[in-house]
Structure formats: structure tokens, C-alpha cells
Design an enzyme around this catalytic site. Sequence first.
Site, PDB file in Angstrom:
ATOM      1  N   LYS A 127       0.850  -1.057  -0.069  1.00 22.08           N
ATOM      2  CA  LYS A 127      -0.058   0.071  -0.070  1.00 22.08           C
ATOM      3  C   LYS A 127       0.777   1.537   0.117  1.00 22.08           C
ATOM      4  O   LYS A 127       0.472   2.053  -0.643  1.00 22.08           O
ATOM      5  CB  LYS A 127      -0.850  -0.033   1.261  1.00 22.08           C
ATOM      6  CG  LYS A 127      -2.090  -1.150   1.166  1.00 22.08           C
ATOM      7  CD  LYS A 127      -2.942  -1.252   2.332  1.00 22.08           C
ATOM      8  CE  LYS A 127      -3.754  -2.405   2.044  1.00 22.08           C
ATOM      9  NZ  LYS A 127      -5.117  -2.475   2.727  1.00 22.08           N
ATOM     10  N   ASP A 179      -9.620   2.607   2.034  1.00 23.06           N
ATOM     11  CA  ASP A 179      -9.470   2.069   3.347  1.00 23.06           C
ATOM     12  C   ASP A 179     -10.012   2.941   4.416  1.00 23.06           C
ATOM     13  O   ASP A 179     -10.453   2.380   5.539  1.00 23.06           O
ATOM     14  CB  ASP A 179      -8.143   1.423   3.474  1.00 23.06           C
ATOM     15  CG  ASP A 179      -7.821  -0.028   2.945  1.00 23.06           C
ATOM     16  OD1 ASP A 179      -8.712  -0.575   2.801  1.00 23.06           O
ATOM     17  OD2 ASP A 179      -6.409  -0.133   2.947  1.00 23.06           O
TER      18      ASP A 179
HETATM   19  P1  NAP Z   1       1.863  -3.699   6.119  1.00 20.72           P
HETATM   20  O1  NAP Z   1       2.243  -2.290   5.542  1.00 20.72           O
HETATM   21  O2  NAP Z   1       2.876  -4.574   5.746  1.00 20.72           O
HETATM   22  O3  NAP Z   1       2.041  -3.468   7.856  1.00 20.72           O
HETATM   23  C1  NAP Z   1       2.845  -3.629   8.608  1.00 20.72           C
HETATM   24  C2  NAP Z   1       2.701  -3.257   9.974  1.00 20.72           C
HETATM   25  O4  NAP Z   1       2.445  -4.421  10.986  1.00 20.72           O
HETATM   26  C3  NAP Z   1       3.856  -2.108  10.612  1.00 20.72           C
HETATM   27  O5  NAP Z   1       3.090  -1.160  11.595  1.00 20.72           O
HETATM   28  C4  NAP Z   1       4.626  -3.239  11.143  1.00 20.72           C
HETATM   29  O6  NAP Z   1       5.502  -2.832  12.339  1.00 20.72           O
HETATM   30  C5  NAP Z   1       3.586  -4.271  11.873  1.00 20.72           C
HETATM   31  N1  NAP Z   1       4.127  -5.386  12.160  1.00 20.72           N
HETATM   32  C6  NAP Z   1       4.373  -6.565  11.182  1.00 20.72           C
HETATM   33  N2  NAP Z   1       4.538  -7.654  11.812  1.00 20.72           N
HETATM   34  C7  NAP Z   1       4.694  -7.400  13.001  1.00 20.72           C
HETATM   35  C8  NAP Z   1       4.858  -8.192  14.309  1.00 20.72           C
HETATM   36  N3  NAP Z   1       5.306  -9.332  14.075  1.00 20.72           N
HETATM   37  N4  NAP Z   1       4.790  -7.763  15.425  1.00 20.72           N
HETATM   38  C9  NAP Z   1       4.357  -6.122  15.512  1.00 20.72           C
HETATM   39  N5  NAP Z   1       4.193  -5.487  14.554  1.00 20.72           N
HETATM   40  C10 NAP Z   1       4.266  -6.092  13.376  1.00 20.72           C
HETATM   41  O7  NAP Z   1       0.441  -4.251   6.112  1.00 20.72           O
HETATM   42  P2  NAP Z   1      -1.027  -3.525   6.074  1.00 20.72           P
HETATM   43  O8  NAP Z   1      -1.238  -3.236   4.597  1.00 20.72           O
HETATM   44  O9  NAP Z   1      -0.800  -2.177   6.681  1.00 20.72           O
HETATM   45  O10 NAP Z   1      -2.027  -4.296   6.741  1.00 20.72           O
HETATM   46  C11 NAP Z   1      -1.988  -4.607   7.916  1.00 20.72           C
HETATM   47  C12 NAP Z   1      -2.965  -5.844   8.300  1.00 20.72           C
HETATM   48  O11 NAP Z   1      -4.269  -5.240   8.125  1.00 20.72           O
HETATM   49  C13 NAP Z   1      -3.070  -7.068   7.340  1.00 20.72           C
HETATM   50  O12 NAP Z   1      -3.195  -8.260   8.123  1.00 20.72           O
HETATM   51  C14 NAP Z   1      -4.217  -6.842   6.479  1.00 20.72           C
HETATM   52  O13 NAP Z   1      -4.823  -8.031   5.833  1.00 20.72           O
HETATM   53  C15 NAP Z   1      -5.134  -5.914   7.218  1.00 20.72           C
HETATM   54  N6  NAP Z   1      -6.018  -5.180   6.680  1.00 20.72           N
HETATM   55  C16 NAP Z   1      -7.402  -5.345   6.502  1.00 20.72           C
HETATM   56  C17 NAP Z   1      -8.245  -4.591   5.827  1.00 20.72           C
HETATM   57  C18 NAP Z   1      -9.595  -4.655   5.676  1.00 20.72           C
HETATM   58  O14 NAP Z   1     -10.339  -4.158   5.145  1.00 20.72           O
HETATM   59  N7  NAP Z   1     -10.136  -5.263   6.654  1.00 20.72           N
HETATM   60  C19 NAP Z   1      -7.899  -3.442   5.349  1.00 20.72           C
HETATM   61  C20 NAP Z   1      -6.259  -3.172   4.997  1.00 20.72           C
HETATM   62  C21 NAP Z   1      -5.479  -4.147   5.880  1.00 20.72           C
HETATM   63  P3  NAP Z   1       6.955  -2.198  11.892  1.00 20.72           P
HETATM   64  O15 NAP Z   1       6.706  -0.702  11.211  1.00 20.72           O
HETATM   65  O16 NAP Z   1       7.888  -2.163  13.043  1.00 20.72           O
HETATM   66  O17 NAP Z   1       7.758  -3.214  10.877  1.00 20.72           O
END
Ligand code: NAP
Length: 293
Positions: free
Chosen positions: A87, A123
Amino acid sequence: MKSFHTLADLQAWRPLPDDAPGAIRLGVVGDPVAHSLSPSLQNAALAECCLALRYARFRILPNELPAALRCFEELGFVGLNLTVPHKVAGFSLVQELDSFARQAGAINTIRFQDGKLFGANTDGPGFERGIRESFGVELRDLRVLVLGAGGGAGQTVAAQCALAGCPALTLVNRDLAKAQRLARSWEAAHAVAVPWETDSLGEMLAQSDLIVHATPLGLQPHDPSPLPGALLGPRHLVYDLNYQPTALLAAAQAAGARHASGLTMLLHQGAQAFEIWFDRPPPLGVMRRALGL
Ligand code: NAP
């Protein structure tokens, strides 16, 4: 049918004639992506609107995104959704942006139009509508704590809360520097960044109404809860952006907190993406039923 396609598949495809029935011309791009419910949601909407197109999953690694976007464009795709981890990177790869995406610094929707890539972020509004649908409250009235504010979804949720005028916004991230940078950009909304430690979390949770979990912790069945369940209480609302059962939702239930998965956000972000691709109102009832809501 394969549960997802890859960049190698895309590179081997040939453009299909415009009137080819059931051609894949839409999709969700991520890694991992096999869990995504977006195909059920969007294919139900396409069928309802008698649009002879299909929506599929594409597992694309971070370094493959620019090449994959070129392939999608050459193949005549209508649009895409971007999910984890694309994203933020996708934001820099499009030529035009909607105003909310510009403020959030992340996109989840692309429309291919007149040789250009238009990026949008559905989103944020999807999250706000999801909170209204899941809890019957307005986001603007809630003091919010975002766990995982460094990722694309966390950044977007923070932007939506700041723009909605939430009375308090606490940003928590494993890499604290990212949360601090984000808090500075939303200084006018009084955002604060705190370390991901039990003491500071406990203090901030006592002053928060809504806890939003925005990390991928929960995508794997044995992932732990991102915070100790003892910090949650019956007056909290817990919203997990992940849409399968997670340890956090189980902890919220045990603590007597109202809780919901990200299904309602998925519905509303997808409905708005459909509208962007086709310039027509989305069939919301059909899309809701496709998710079992
Ligand atoms: P992303 O950009 O990869 O986000 C990564 C985030 O998660 C960062 O803040 C990262 O922290 C943190 N993180 C990753 N692994 C971690 C761990 N083991 N412990 C603690 N923090 C961790 O992903 P994203 O696109 O933001 O999506 C995040 C989640 O939201 C996904 O599971 C996605 O499926 C869900 N989502 C759902 C919807 C919906 O419509 N329901 C919409 C959007 C997203 P650091 O910065 O410290 O690396």
C-alpha cells in the site's frame, strides 16, 4: 482454479479481446494473498451487475510490483486492489491520487485509465463506515489507539481518525520512529506516539475508547495477541483489521469488550473501489451477503 496467480503467470498471458467473456481484468495484489476474501466480494458484485469480468488473487513480491503493474496495464486490466505489503510502495507508482490517499500516504485501489494509473485509498472511508456498522458509533466521538501505525493500513486509519476529528489519537508501532514520524504529521490532530511496552500501553489504553489492530499478527493461526488481554476492559471497543478469528479478538471477548473483525471495513472499502472502477453505485446488499454479514 488456482488460489492465486504470480508475476510469471502474468508475463505469460496475452491480452484478451475486449469482448472475451469472463476475462480476469481485476484483482487483489499482495503477499500473502491466498487468505483474501476480496474475490468473493467483487465477483458477487460483478455477477449482480452483469459485468462479464472476473476478479482474482495475485501473489506479487515487493520487488515485483513495478513489473506487475506494467503487465496489468498491458493486459487491459480495469483496476486492482493492493494489500499487504504494497500500500505504501504503490503510492509512489501511480500518476494521479485522490485527495485522501495523498494525505494518508498509501493506496489500496488502482484504476487504469487513459494510459495512466489513478490511485485511491478507500480503506480510510471504509474503516470509518466499518466502525459505524460494527459498533453503531461515530469515529469522530472516539479516543483511538492504533496498534501497528507504521504500515499502510495503520497510516490510513490514523489519517482517517485525524481528519474525522477524534478527540485523542495514540499511535503505537514496533518501530517507534515510524509512529513518531506519523504523529508529527498529525500534530494538528494532537496525535501522540508511544512505545509498544506494557506500561505505556496500559496508561494509554485507560484513556482510549477504540483500539484498532493494524498489523498482520493474526494471519497465521498461532500468532499471539498483540497486547496482554489484562489491559482490556468492558468499556473498550476492539476492532481488528484482520478478518479471521485472532488472539486479540479472543482476548477482547474474554475481557468483556465489544469487538469486531475487519469484515465491515473490507465490505465498505471494496464497495467504494467498485464504484471507482465502474462509475456506478456498488450492489452493497449482494456484497454484504457474499461476506456473510
Ligand atoms: P503492512 O504495510 O505490511 O503493515 C505492517 C505493520 O505491521 C507495521 O506497522 C509493522 O510494524 C507491523 N508488524 C508487522 N509484523 C509485526 C509483528 N510481528 N509484530 C508487531 N508489529 C508487526 O500491512 P498493511 O497493509 O498495513 O496491513 C496490515 C493488516 O491489516 C493486514 O493483516 C491486512 O490484511 C489488514 N487489513 C485489513 C483491511 C480490511 O479491509 N479489513 C484493510 C487493510 C488492511 P513495523 O513498522 O515495526 O515493521
